[in-house]
Design a protein around this motif. Structure first.
Motif, PDB file in Angstrom:
ATOM      1  N   THR A  86     -71.210  53.935  12.551  1.00  0.00           N
ATOM      2  CA  THR A  86     -70.313  53.015  13.253  1.00  0.00           C
ATOM      3  C   THR A  86     -69.613  52.048  12.299  1.00  0.00           C
ATOM      4  O   THR A  86     -68.816  51.226  12.728  1.00  0.00           O
TER       5      THR A  86
ATOM      6  N   MET B  22     -67.437  49.795  16.943  1.00  0.00           N
ATOM      7  CA  MET B  22     -68.113  50.754  17.813  1.00  0.00           C
ATOM      8  C   MET B  22     -69.568  50.345  17.931  1.00  0.00           C
ATOM      9  O   MET B  22     -70.214  50.057  16.926  1.00  0.00           O
TER      10      MET B  22
ATOM     11  N   ALA C 221     -74.341  54.667  24.080  1.00  0.00           N
ATOM     12  CA  ALA C 221     -74.292  53.427  23.309  1.00  0.00           C
ATOM     13  C   ALA C 221     -75.644  52.725  23.319  1.00  0.00           C
ATOM     14  O   ALA C 221     -76.408  52.857  24.275  1.00  0.00           O
TER      15      ALA C 221
ATOM     16  N   ILE D  78     -66.470  55.597  23.702  1.00  0.00           N
ATOM     17  CA  ILE D  78     -67.579  54.663  23.472  1.00  0.00           C
ATOM     18  C   ILE D  78     -67.024  53.331  22.935  1.00  0.00           C
ATOM     19  O   ILE D  78     -67.413  52.252  23.387  1.00  0.00           O
ATOM     20  N   ILE D  79     -66.092  53.447  21.992  1.00  0.00           N
ATOM     21  CA  ILE D  79     -65.463  52.238  21.446  1.00  0.00           C
ATOM     22  C   ILE D  79     -64.778  51.461  22.565  1.00  0.00           C
ATOM     23  O   ILE D  79     -64.846  50.232  22.637  1.00  0.00           O
TER      24      ILE D  79
ATOM     25  N   THR E 266     -74.679  53.851  18.510  1.00  0.00           N
ATOM     26  CA  THR E 266     -74.558  54.964  19.460  1.00  0.00           C
ATOM     27  C   THR E 266     -75.346  56.165  18.964  1.00  0.00           C
ATOM     28  O   THR E 266     -75.376  56.456  17.776  1.00  0.00           O
TER      29      THR E 266
ATOM     30  N   MET F 250     -62.230  53.070  15.203  1.00  0.00           N
ATOM     31  CA  MET F 250     -63.541  52.552  14.830  1.00  0.00           C
ATOM     32  C   MET F 250     -63.443  51.138  14.278  1.00  0.00           C
ATOM     33  O   MET F 250     -64.385  50.346  14.374  1.00  0.00           O
TER      34      MET F 250
ATOM     35  N   LYS G 224     -66.152  59.528  20.993  1.00  0.00           N
ATOM     36  CA  LYS G 224     -66.486  58.262  20.318  1.00  0.00           C
ATOM     37  C   LYS G 224     -65.452  57.190  20.632  1.00  0.00           C
ATOM     38  O   LYS G 224     -65.781  56.009  20.748  1.00  0.00           O
ATOM     39  N   ARG G 225     -64.187  57.574  20.775  1.00  0.00           N
ATOM     40  CA  ARG G 225     -63.160  56.591  21.143  1.00  0.00           C
ATOM     41  C   ARG G 225     -63.467  55.989  22.511  1.00  0.00           C
ATOM     42  O   ARG G 225     -63.185  54.826  22.771  1.00  0.00           O
TER      43      ARG G 225
END
Length: 499
Positions: free
Chosen positions: A428, A466, A283, A248-249, A469, A462, A245-246
């Motif tokens: 998110t 974010m 995403a 994606i961020i 996703t 976050m 997830k990081r």
RNA sequence: GGGCCCGUAGCUCAGCUCGGUAGAGCAUCUGGCUUUUAACCAGGUGGUCGUGGGUUCGAUUCCCACUGGGCCCGCCA
């Protein structure tokens, strides 16, 4: 006897059943000496292979009369005076070779005289049929490629003892070639999932297996100590979710990882403490996207691999024709037993735990709801079925269901009564995320060992924002069981942990 | 964690009920055999009967504990 190969010395590392799976055979050591005396090296460097057994058998009409050279392990030998039949097994299967002494040169004769079942041999000869019609290689030259010191299990039953098969997987593979087929299918499935995600533009990444703060799932972790960092406490990951997830961020948009995860819990036929899943994050998508993706991925794999959309698993026909069924399980449970698990309080959960004889260690709503599903609905998931929308309290990293704040947008895909994928419209909102972590922390303090710890760093990430996703975890082990008709996860893990 | 079953030759298994120092097939070794395929025929080698303790004149066999494995159940994917 050669000291290097003293059998006690060579085998003391194995303490299986107070003994070992085979002994060093002195006669084979003598063969090695005999070969070396004649200037023949029993462990040479290479051999030119032109064909595999299956190729020759499948294409006999074109191959007949042609010269081939192949290599493999001698699995059976039938000697009758001046003629010997040797069954040679390579990775593709077995083929018979037919050796006539009066057609061999001195060197080959010597190799033959010092060969036994279990040796790896190189065979050069002409493709032919024996008098009984068996496709064979009429041998012109026979080469010792590796002299075995140990005796193979018997040719009728082979190696069947489960423990021995797992501990001595190399012997299992040579005696039970279908085991190799099982792992070929596993490999193909893993390849297929990778191909699917690559074709969507996914970047394959690697994130830490050794982690400071574990998270992304509910499970007991393995603890480790990093000595050079002042005996720092670290954990083997239970999931790679928070790292992906990081990314994606950070703007990677589509990332996946083939992830070995570790959960410090008992093994059984569908659980191994070390298991493989692929987590994928995309995403600007939600979980609907992934239902479609899973339908396409599984149906195309089954069709490509088995030539049909219907496969047999444990006697039942499993049909992968899309679209897969969707089970709104909270609704169904309400119909079956009148309980709405999405609004269940702690007190209700405890009551149901008793009334339904669930006998849970932690009779909280999470575990009670989970176990009610297992009790009443799991048996209906032989066919591919999306288990739709979970109570929000079961999903601390997930967005709530549009139109119903008691539920979260999450599906689990079941096939053959096994969970094979788990997917979410990922949460998110950093402030809501912080609250969910705080709730987890409360559960943790109440004694739920499986509740993951608060991860301030992840929240911090976050808070940068974010994008919407979708996330999914795709099991590799369980679909491999499905596709190879196995009931134990150990059959699809090459080296399962043994005590 | 609970229940059931199992551990005897390198492998696959008998023997244990009803205690008397261990047997088969394959593998391996020796001899015979030039179209076998679970090849065949004759002979030989090979076992601290999972480990420890108990009962007994005597335990592979009966009892207890331990250990390793399998299956079912409970729990995390």
């Amino acid at each position: 006897m050669n000291e290097v190969y003293d059998s006690d010395n060579a085998t003391h590392i194995n303490s299986y059943r107070g003994g070992i799976i085979s002994t060093i055979d002195e006669a084979k050591l003598e063969s090695i000496n005999a070969l070396r005396m004649a200037g023949i090296e029993p462990y040479p460097y290479s051999y030119a292979v032109t064909h595999h057994a299956k190729e020759i058998k499948d294409n006999f009409d074109e191959m007949e009369g042609k010269e081939v050279s192949m290599a493999g392990r001698a699995m059976q030998m039938r000697q009758m005076g001046g003629i010997t039949f040797i069954d040679i097994q390579d990775r593709s299967g077995k083929i018979q070779s037919l050796v006539r002494n009066n057609e061999l040169d001195q060197k080959s004769l010597l190799v033959l005289a010092n060969s036994s079942i279990g040796d790896t041999l190189g065979i050069r000869g002409i493709v032919m049929k024996s008098k009984r019609g068996e496709i064979s290689v009429g041998v012109r030259e026979i080469t010792m490629l590796s002299k075995t010191l140990r005796t193979l299990p018997n040719k009728w039953q082979g190696l069947t003892d489960t423990e021995a098969r797992y501990r001595y997987r190399h012997v299992d593979l040579m005696m039970n070639q279908e085991v190799l087929r099982t792992f070929e299918i596993r490999s193909k499935f893993l390849r297929h999932v990778r191909d699917t995600l690559d074709s969507r533009g996914g970047i394959e990444v690697e994130t830490p297996i050794l982690q400071d703060v574990y998270g992304g799932a509910k499970a007991k972790p393995f603890k480790t100590t990093y000595h050079t960092l002042d005996d720092k406490q670290m954990f083997l990951r239970i999931s790679d979710e928070l790292y992906l997830k990081r990314l994606i961020i950070g703007g990677a948009e589509r990332v996946y990882e083939v992830s070995k995860d570790f959960r410090n819990e008992d093994a059984d036929t569908t659980h191994n403490p070390e298991f493989t899943q692929i987590e994928y994050y995309e995403a600007y998508s939600d979980y609907e996207t992934f239902m479609k993706m899973m339908e396409d991925m599984l149906s195309s794999f089954v069709l490509k691999t088995f030539g049909t959309l219907k496969i047999k698993y444990q006697g039942e026909t499993v049909d992968f024709t899309p679209p897969f069924a969707r089970m709104y399980w909270v609704e169904q449970l309400k119909n079956i037993m009148g309980t709405d698990v999405s609004t269940m309080s702690d007190e209700e959960a405890e009551k149901i735990n008793k009334a339904e004889k669930l006998e849970l260690k932690h009779p909280d709503p999470y575990h009670v709801a989970d176990s009610l599903f297992d009790k009443y609905l799991k048996s209906k998931t032989v066919q591919p079925t999306f288990i739709m929308d979970f109570p929000a309290y079961m999903c601390p990293l997930t967005k709530i269901k549009r139109g119903n704040p008691l539920l979260a947008e999450r599906f689990e895909l079941y096939v053959g009564k096994m969970e094979v994928a788990n997917s979410y419209s990922e949460l998110t909102d950093p402030m809501y995320q912080r609250k969910m972590f705080e709730d987890q922390e409360t559960e943790r303090k109440k004694g739920d060992e499986e509740a993951p710890p608060f991860d301030e760093e992840f929240i911090g990430a976050m808070e940068y924002g974010m994008p919407p996703t979708a996330g999914i975890g795709i099991s590799i082990d369980r679909p491999s069981m499905l596709f190879t008709d196995q009931t134990s996860i150990k059959e699809v893990i090459l080296f399962p942990p043994m005590k």
